[in-house]
Design a protein around this motif. Structure first.
Motif, PDB file in Angstrom:
ATOM      1  N   GLY A  48      -6.358   3.888   3.422  1.00 13.04           N
ATOM      2  CA  GLY A  48      -6.661   2.570   3.194  1.00 13.04           C
ATOM      3  C   GLY A  48      -6.152   2.113   2.018  1.00 13.04           C
ATOM      4  O   GLY A  48      -5.871   0.839   1.766  1.00 13.04           O
ATOM      5  N   ALA A  49      -5.815   2.986   0.848  1.00 15.03           N
ATOM      6  CA  ALA A  49      -5.076   2.673  -0.140  1.00 15.03           C
ATOM      7  C   ALA A  49      -3.605   2.074   0.284  1.00 15.03           C
ATOM      8  O   ALA A  49      -3.255   1.011  -0.512  1.00 15.03           O
ATOM      9  N   ILE A  50      -2.879   2.712   0.850  1.00 10.07           N
ATOM     10  CA  ILE A  50      -1.708   2.235   1.336  1.00 10.07           C
ATOM     11  C   ILE A  50      -1.628   0.731   1.969  1.00 10.07           C
ATOM     12  O   ILE A  50      -0.864  -0.077   2.018  1.00 10.07           O
ATOM     13  N   PRO A 100       6.516  -3.176  -6.949  1.00 10.45           N
ATOM     14  CA  PRO A 100       5.579  -2.567  -7.813  1.00 10.45           C
ATOM     15  C   PRO A 100       4.701  -1.549  -6.798  1.00 10.45           C
ATOM     16  O   PRO A 100       4.167  -0.570  -7.518  1.00 10.45           O
ATOM     17  N   ALA A 101       4.803  -2.118  -5.527  1.00 18.36           N
ATOM     18  CA  ALA A 101       3.589  -1.242  -4.615  1.00 18.36           C
ATOM     19  C   ALA A 101       4.301   0.072  -4.163  1.00 18.36           C
ATOM     20  O   ALA A 101       3.779   0.810  -3.641  1.00 18.36           O
ATOM     21  N   PHE A 102       5.860   0.051  -4.050  1.00 20.11           N
ATOM     22  CA  PHE A 102       6.560   1.059  -3.596  1.00 20.11           C
ATOM     23  C   PHE A 102       6.285   2.516  -3.976  1.00 20.11           C
ATOM     24  O   PHE A 102       6.152   3.340  -3.246  1.00 20.11           O
ATOM     25  N   PRO A 103       6.283   2.749  -5.377  1.00 20.27           N
ATOM     26  CA  PRO A 103       6.217   4.175  -5.507  1.00 20.27           C
ATOM     27  C   PRO A 103       4.824   4.668  -5.259  1.00 20.27           C
ATOM     28  O   PRO A 103       4.497   5.793  -4.691  1.00 20.27           O
ATOM     29  N   TYR A 104       3.613   4.014  -5.247  1.00 16.49           N
ATOM     30  CA  TYR A 104       2.270   4.243  -4.752  1.00 16.49           C
ATOM     31  C   TYR A 104       2.395   4.691  -3.145  1.00 16.49           C
ATOM     32  O   TYR A 104       1.777   5.346  -2.616  1.00 16.49           O
ATOM     33  N   LEU A 108       1.534   8.149  -1.607  1.00 21.95           N
ATOM     34  CA  LEU A 108       0.433   8.395  -0.746  1.00 21.95           C
ATOM     35  C   LEU A 108       0.850   8.602   0.758  1.00 21.95           C
ATOM     36  O   LEU A 108       0.256   9.389   1.183  1.00 21.95           O
ATOM     37  N   THR A 109       2.105   7.980   1.376  1.00 18.55           N
ATOM     38  CA  THR A 109       2.693   8.578   2.480  1.00 18.55           C
ATOM     39  C   THR A 109       3.138  10.007   2.362  1.00 18.55           C
ATOM     40  O   THR A 109       2.573  10.731   3.368  1.00 18.55           O
ATOM     41  N   ALA A 193      -4.298   1.491   9.518  1.00 17.79           N
ATOM     42  CA  ALA A 193      -5.174   2.416   9.021  1.00 17.79           C
ATOM     43  C   ALA A 193      -5.321   3.706   9.935  1.00 17.79           C
ATOM     44  O   ALA A 193      -5.075   4.831   9.893  1.00 17.79           O
ATOM     45  N   ARG A 194      -5.680   3.127  11.299  1.00 22.43           N
ATOM     46  CA  ARG A 194      -5.863   4.053  12.259  1.00 22.43           C
ATOM     47  C   ARG A 194      -4.521   4.729  12.901  1.00 22.43           C
ATOM     48  O   ARG A 194      -4.490   6.012  12.944  1.00 22.43           O
TER      49      ARG A 194
END
Length: 226
Positions: A48-50, A100-104, A108-109, A193-194
């Motif tokens: 969900g965070a991704i 900015p989202a790439f590191p997170y 998370l991946t 998400a699934r």
């Protein structure tokens, strides 16, 4: 295109707390879901965070920047005067806004892959790519069609919240009534998400449909001017 990616990467990651504030909401949802579920829904919370990171930069950040760029006419003129086609400029803006989202997303991946095993990686990667295409397409659609910065800010934030907080993105659809879950599974955020938590079948087909729809929007609005 490279110049635009570099510009947005520097602008959006500038400042000591920029990346921390950017991640505050998705990471707080992981904590809340983990505590409330006693750890049972952790994999779905990570997925969900991704989803939230990708939907946030595609739908909200990209559309707000495109509308704001038109309002700041001098900056828009500078962008349009750069060498290269408008499609490359548009792609540079969308990739730069995603930096900015790439590191997170990467962290998370790796974490969810470690928990679910290597066999889950293809589904995770396809979920990320298909959702990014759909989110960027919606972001371009809003950015080109909406004229007022306040309007796009409110609408994009409402859209991201409606598609990531309330549907079964951070939690499994099994906690919902069966008929409600069947409808929710058609949403692009839920299908992504699934996929990231190892579900295939209808989630795979739904994600393909939304990815193609996103590509259609990207091609239609590639010129930045509509």
């Amino acid at each position: 295109m490279i110049a635009l990616i570099e510009y947005y990467a520097r602008a959006l990651t500038k400042g000591k707390f920029a990346l921390v504030s950017f991640a505050l909401q998705p990471l707080s949802f992981i904590f809340i879901v983990y505590v409330v579920s006693g750890g049972r829904f952790l994999d779905r919370a990570l997925a969900g965070a991704i989803v939230s990171f990708i939907a946030g930069v595609g739908i909200a950040d990209l559309s707000i920047e495109l509308v704001g760029m038109k309002a700041r006419s001098k900056f828009y003129d500078i962008i349009m005067s750069l060498p290269g086609g408008n499609w490359r400029k548009a792609l540079g803006i969308s990739i730069g806004m995603s930096i900015p989202a790439f590191p997170y997303v990467l962290l998370l991946t790796l974490l969810i892959s470690w928990r679910l095993g290597l066999e889950a990686i293809p589904g995770i990667l396809f979920g990320i790519v298909s959702l990014w295409l759909w989110s960027a397409g919606i972001g371009f659609f809003m950015g080109v069609k909406i004229k007022e910065p306040l309007t796009v800010m409110r609408l994009s934030n409402l859209t991201v919240t409606a598609l990531t907080v309330f549907p079964p993105v951070y939690y499994p659809e099994s906690v919902l009534p069966e008929k409600v879950a069947a409808v929710m599974n058609l949403l692009p955020t839920v299908s992504a998400a699934r996929l990231m938590t190892g579900e295939g079948g209808s989630a795979f087909l739904t994600s393909i449909f939304w990815a193609v729809f996103g590509v259609f929007l990207l091609l239609k609005f590639r010129g930045l001017e509509g």
